[in-house]
Motif scaffolding. Structure first.
Motif, short mmCIF file in Angstrom:
data_model
loop_
_atom_site.label_atom_id
_atom_site.label_comp_id
_atom_site.label_asym_id
_atom_site.label_seq_id
_atom_site.Cartn_x
_atom_site.Cartn_y
_atom_site.Cartn_z
N ARG A 109 48.99 66.14 66.81
CA ARG A 109 48.53 65.87 68.16
C ARG A 109 49.67 65.28 68.98
O ARG A 109 50.79 65.74 68.83
CB ARG A 109 47.25 65.02 68.15
CG ARG A 109 47.30 63.82 67.21
CD ARG A 109 46.03 63.02 67.25
NE ARG A 109 45.88 62.39 68.56
CZ ARG A 109 44.78 61.78 68.97
NH1 ARG A 109 43.74 61.71 68.17
NH2 ARG A 109 44.72 61.22 70.16
N PHE A 133 53.91 57.47 62.80
CA PHE A 133 52.91 57.77 63.82
C PHE A 133 51.57 57.07 63.65
O PHE A 133 50.75 57.08 64.57
CB PHE A 133 52.67 59.29 63.89
CG PHE A 133 53.89 60.10 64.26
CD1 PHE A 133 54.88 59.57 65.08
CD2 PHE A 133 54.03 61.40 63.81
CE1 PHE A 133 55.99 60.32 65.42
CE2 PHE A 133 55.14 62.16 64.15
CZ PHE A 133 56.12 61.62 64.96
N PRO A 167 31.02 57.91 61.06
CA PRO A 167 31.09 58.04 62.52
C PRO A 167 30.64 59.42 63.03
O PRO A 167 31.03 60.45 62.48
CB PRO A 167 32.58 57.85 62.82
CG PRO A 167 33.09 57.03 61.68
CD PRO A 167 32.29 57.46 60.48
N ARG A 182 37.73 54.19 63.60
CA ARG A 182 39.05 54.72 63.29
C ARG A 182 40.10 53.67 63.63
O ARG A 182 39.87 52.80 64.47
CB ARG A 182 39.30 55.99 64.12
CG ARG A 182 40.63 56.65 63.81
CD ARG A 182 40.75 58.00 64.48
NE ARG A 182 40.86 57.91 65.93
CZ ARG A 182 40.98 58.97 66.73
NH1 ARG A 182 41.00 60.18 66.22
NH2 ARG A 182 41.07 58.82 68.03
N GLN A 183 41.27 53.77 63.00
CA GLN A 183 42.39 52.90 63.37
C GLN A 183 42.84 53.38 64.74
O GLN A 183 43.63 54.31 64.86
CB GLN A 183 43.51 53.01 62.34
CG GLN A 183 43.05 52.59 60.95
CD GLN A 183 44.13 52.77 59.91
OE1 GLN A 183 45.22 53.25 60.18
NE2 GLN A 183 43.84 52.36 58.69
N GLY A 222 54.21 52.19 70.49
CA GLY A 222 53.48 53.26 69.82
C GLY A 222 52.96 52.87 68.44
O GLY A 222 52.37 53.68 67.74
N ALA A 253 47.83 56.54 61.32
CA ALA A 253 46.88 57.50 60.73
C ALA A 253 46.35 58.56 61.70
O ALA A 253 46.36 59.74 61.37
CB ALA A 253 45.73 56.75 60.07
N PRO A 254 45.89 58.20 62.90
CA PRO A 254 45.33 59.26 63.75
C PRO A 254 46.37 60.30 64.19
O PRO A 254 46.04 61.47 64.40
CB PRO A 254 44.79 58.51 64.98
CG PRO A 254 44.69 57.09 64.58
CD PRO A 254 45.73 56.87 63.53
N CYS A 292 31.60 60.69 65.82
CA CYS A 292 32.84 61.31 66.28
C CYS A 292 34.01 60.51 65.69
O CYS A 292 33.92 59.29 65.58
CB CYS A 292 32.90 61.29 67.80
SG CYS A 292 34.49 61.88 68.47
N GLN A 293 35.08 61.24 65.35
CA GLN A 293 36.23 60.53 64.77
C GLN A 293 36.92 59.63 65.78
O GLN A 293 37.56 58.65 65.40
CB GLN A 293 37.23 61.52 64.16
CG GLN A 293 38.12 62.25 65.15
CD GLN A 293 37.36 63.26 65.97
OE1 GLN A 293 36.32 63.74 65.57
NE2 GLN A 293 37.88 63.56 67.15
N VAL A 344 39.45 60.28 60.79
CA VAL A 344 39.26 59.00 60.10
C VAL A 344 39.37 59.31 58.61
O VAL A 344 38.57 60.09 58.09
CB VAL A 344 37.87 58.37 60.39
CG1 VAL A 344 37.73 57.02 59.67
CG2 VAL A 344 37.66 58.20 61.89
N ALA A 369 35.68 61.63 58.97
CA ALA A 369 35.34 62.15 60.30
C ALA A 369 36.55 62.93 60.82
O ALA A 369 37.67 62.44 60.76
CB ALA A 369 34.99 61.03 61.27
N THR A 373 40.53 66.83 69.00
CA THR A 373 40.86 66.02 70.17
C THR A 373 41.19 66.95 71.35
O THR A 373 41.34 68.16 71.16
CB THR A 373 42.02 65.05 69.86
OG1 THR A 373 42.14 64.10 70.93
CG2 THR A 373 43.34 65.77 69.70
N GLY A 375 42.75 63.82 65.18
CA GLY A 375 43.13 62.51 64.62
C GLY A 375 41.99 62.01 63.77
O GLY A 375 41.07 61.36 64.27
#
Lengths: 191, 292
Positions: free
Chosen positions: A32, A148, B60, B101-102, B110, A150-151, B62-63, A62, A75, A79, A60
């Motif tokens: 992404r 980067f 979840p 999620r994280q 970033g 995890a997502p 949605c992620q 989970v 999950a 995106t 991204g």
């Protein structure tokens, strides 16, 4: 429903048209915002990430580690793809991507690259993180996690019957353009 | 672990994995509206399956578990500092357990430290009231729908939108047109007419605390809400922007006073994965009631 499985060839992609519903089986790599920026700036990919003739998934997920320390994807919906519009055409060209999976559609640069290189844009159902995570049969690896997070990392997924809709085909058609034009014309009647 | 932390963790879990009933009813209604065999109908079917699966697996919906936004109503003297510290611990635990999620990134470096804690994360809004009750509402708002929100300054020449309700209608419908399917429609709009750039957006988001099937107590706004939904659903944008009958599930509009020089219309968009829950708490922090 059409089944799509490896090898992902330009011929198979050229046979698809806007509105086709497909079920994808094979390997997907996620990528992404951070990955696209990295590639655009001339960054390299780890050797394990083989995007050639591959499928790139704007996602991204989970992902957590289970008791045995194995990755488990809990999950994994798509995106919004339009953020990669400035970069996507280059990645399609450089890696001969055959499919870009995401949501919300993409613009003219991606449309042109799909036409030129035999690639399609596949729209997965946004928010359907559980239905889509169930189709991920194995998390094969994760790359660039340190840089980067995890997502945004590159996850390698093995998927089976992953559902998506062709919304940009390799013949210059875009469902997004058509729906935008029709809805704009309709709105004008109600103002 | 204390009782309040357990309760907040359960609130986060349930918000992330279960869609509120009022939203689910609206989604089922939309599924019925879509033409059988269309890609819009198959999108709505996948959405419906997803809702059931998330609840059953306690994972979840949605992620993108979104921005974590708490709205707390409490009596005078309630310790907000302790609440905030406890909420932060609950968010961190919920992240470890995979209910969140994280999702919180340092905007300059970033870096994502994986805790979901940082400046502005989670967001907490406290409001004092005369009742002895403590109520906590939670919204998890994903980034895809947040990105299609829009703020208009009226008059807007391009849209021929003046400083009146007709002008508001034009810009709100423009926001729907521009969003297409990118906000994961069918969506729900939260709108604020007036306020400044910050308070307008804030109030527009608080509209998501209302139930989808409620009526606006202001008859003019109620008419506008219903008109926005009916008109949006004639545009043919449909679920995910695939084309179809349901573009919006609801629209909720509020007003704030403005200064004479400004006339903002702030539009927030909520995806179909409308994650909103709330609890009433007993004095020891135990959940006494679910609010949605």
């Amino acid at each position: 429903m059409l089944k799509l499985s490896p090898p992902f060839t330009a011929e198979k992609m050229r046979a698809l048209k806007v509105g086709d519903e497909v079920l994808i089986t094979g390997t997907l790599f996620t990528g992404r915002d951070a990955v696209h920026k990295h590639l655009h700036e001339g960054g390299k990919l780890p050797p394990q990430v083989n995007l050639q003739n591959g499928m790139l998934y704007h996602c991204g997920p989970v992902v957590i580690k289970d008791d045995q320390g194995r990755w488990k994807c809990v999950a994994a919906g798509p995106t919004t793809s339009i953020r990669e519009e400035p970069y996507q055409w280059q990645v399609i060209r450089d890696y001969n991507l055959r499919g870009v999976i995401g949501k919300g559609g993409m613009g003219d640069k991606t449309l042109a690259a799909c036409k030129e290189h035999g690639c399609v844009y596949l729209h997965a159902i946004g928010g359907a993180a559980q239905v889509l995570a169930e189709r991920i049969k194995r998390v094969c690896g994760v790359y660039m996690m340190e840089e980067f997070g995890a997502p945004e990392a590159i996850w390698e997924f093995e998927v089976e019957d992953f559902p998506a809709v062709v919304t940009i085909d390799s013949h210059g058609n875009s469902l997004h353009k058509d729906v935008f034009a029709a809805s704009q014309a309709e709105l004008a009647k109600h103002l | 672990m204390n009782m309040l932390q357990d309760s907040l963790l359960e609130l986060i879990r349930r918000t992330s994995v279960e869609i509120p009933e009022d939203v689910h009813r609206a989604i089922l209604n939309s599924l019925e509206q879509e033409k059988k065999g269309s890609i819009a109908a198959s999108a709505m079917q996948i959405i419906d399956q997803n809702i059931a699966l998330a609840k059953n697996k306690s994972q979840p919906i949605c992620q993108d578990t979104g921005s974590v936004i708490f709205y707390v109503e409490c009596p005078p003297g309630y310790d907000q500092i302790v609440f905030e510290e406890t909420a932060r611990k609950a968010v961190k635990t919920a992240t470890k357990k995979g209910f969140l999620r994280q999702n919180s990134v340092d905007s300059i470096t970033g870096k994502n430290d994986g805790t979901n804690l940082g400046p502005g994360a989670p967001a907490l809004h406290f409001h004092q009231h005369r009742s002895a009750e403590v109520g906590v509402k939670l919204i998890l708002k994903g980034g895809g729908c947040e990105n299609v929100g829009a703020q208009y300054s009226l008059p807007n020449e391009k849209l021929a939108a003046g400083r009146d309700l007709e002008g508001c209608r034009k810009v709100i419908l423009d926001a729907v047109l521009q969003a297409q399917g990118k906000g994961c429609g069918p969506g729900i709009l939260g709108v604020c007419v007036g306020g400044d750039r910050a308070t307008g957006y804030e109030a527009s988001k608080q509209q998501f605390l209302r139930k989808i099937d409620d009526n606006n107590p202001n008859p003019e706004l109620d008419r506008l809400e219903k008109d926005i939904v009916a008109t949006a659903n004639k545009l043919g944008i449909g679920p995910m922007g695939f084309g179809g009958k349901t573009t919006l599930l609801g629209a909720k509009i509020c007003v704030l006073n403005r200064v004479p020089a400004s006339y903002f219309v702030s539009v927030s968009y909520m995806c179909w994965a409308y994650r909103r829950q709330g609890v009433s708490l007993e004095a020891d922090g135990k959940i006494s009631q679910w609010l949605y």
